[in-house]
Design a protein around this motif. Structure first.
Motif, short mmCIF file in Angstrom:
data_model
loop_
_atom_site.label_atom_id
_atom_site.label_comp_id
_atom_site.label_asym_id
_atom_site.label_seq_id
_atom_site.Cartn_x
_atom_site.Cartn_y
_atom_site.Cartn_z
N SER A 52 38.66 38.78 47.68
CA SER A 52 39.04 39.84 46.75
C SER A 52 37.94 40.07 45.72
O SER A 52 37.60 41.22 45.40
CB SER A 52 40.35 39.46 46.05
OG SER A 52 40.66 40.38 45.06
N GLU A 55 35.06 41.93 47.36
CA GLU A 55 35.39 43.34 47.54
C GLU A 55 35.27 44.10 46.22
O GLU A 55 34.74 45.21 46.17
CB GLU A 55 36.80 43.50 48.11
CG GLU A 55 36.98 42.94 49.50
CD GLU A 55 36.22 43.72 50.56
OE1 GLU A 55 36.34 44.96 50.58
OE2 GLU A 55 35.50 43.08 51.36
N TYR A 56 35.75 43.51 45.15
CA TYR A 56 35.67 44.12 43.83
C TYR A 56 34.21 44.35 43.43
O TYR A 56 33.84 45.42 42.94
CB TYR A 56 36.38 43.26 42.79
CG TYR A 56 36.27 43.81 41.40
CD1 TYR A 56 37.09 44.84 40.97
CD2 TYR A 56 35.33 43.29 40.51
CE1 TYR A 56 36.98 45.36 39.69
CE2 TYR A 56 35.22 43.79 39.23
CZ TYR A 56 36.03 44.83 38.82
OH TYR A 56 35.91 45.34 37.57
N PHE A 61 37.70 48.97 45.47
CA PHE A 61 38.97 48.81 44.79
C PHE A 61 39.40 50.15 44.22
O PHE A 61 38.60 51.08 44.16
CB PHE A 61 38.87 47.78 43.66
CG PHE A 61 37.94 48.21 42.54
CD1 PHE A 61 38.44 48.91 41.46
CD2 PHE A 61 36.60 47.92 42.59
CE1 PHE A 61 37.61 49.31 40.43
CE2 PHE A 61 35.75 48.32 41.58
CZ PHE A 61 36.26 49.01 40.49
#
Length: 77
Positions: A52, A55-56, A61
């Protein structure tokens, strides 16, 4: 250490009249695991959090507001 956060916490504590909440906050701050939450996660959750974060950092996002709009549109269908 962020001094502003400490100042805000002091003010919140000084103005809090909820004894149960104050006791809970005290226990949380005194807990030896307060800083070790990562160690309490299983490997699957650790991997999900790390993915996560990656990805951010890549910009993959959407904001909470945008997500709520998309869900609202989806619900109308």
């Amino acid at each position: 250490m962020d001094i502003q956060i400490k100042k805000e916490l002091h003010l919140l504590i000084e103005n809090c009249e909820n004894k149960d909440l104050l006791i809970e906050a005290k226990e949380l701050l005194q807990s030896p695991s307060a800083n070790d939450w990562w160690d309490e996660l299983n490997d699957v959750d650790k991997n999900l959090l790390m993915k996560s974060e990656e990805e951010y950092e890549k910009g993959k996002f959407i904001s909470h507001h945008k997500l709520m709009q998309e869900i609202g549109q989806w619900k109308k269908k």
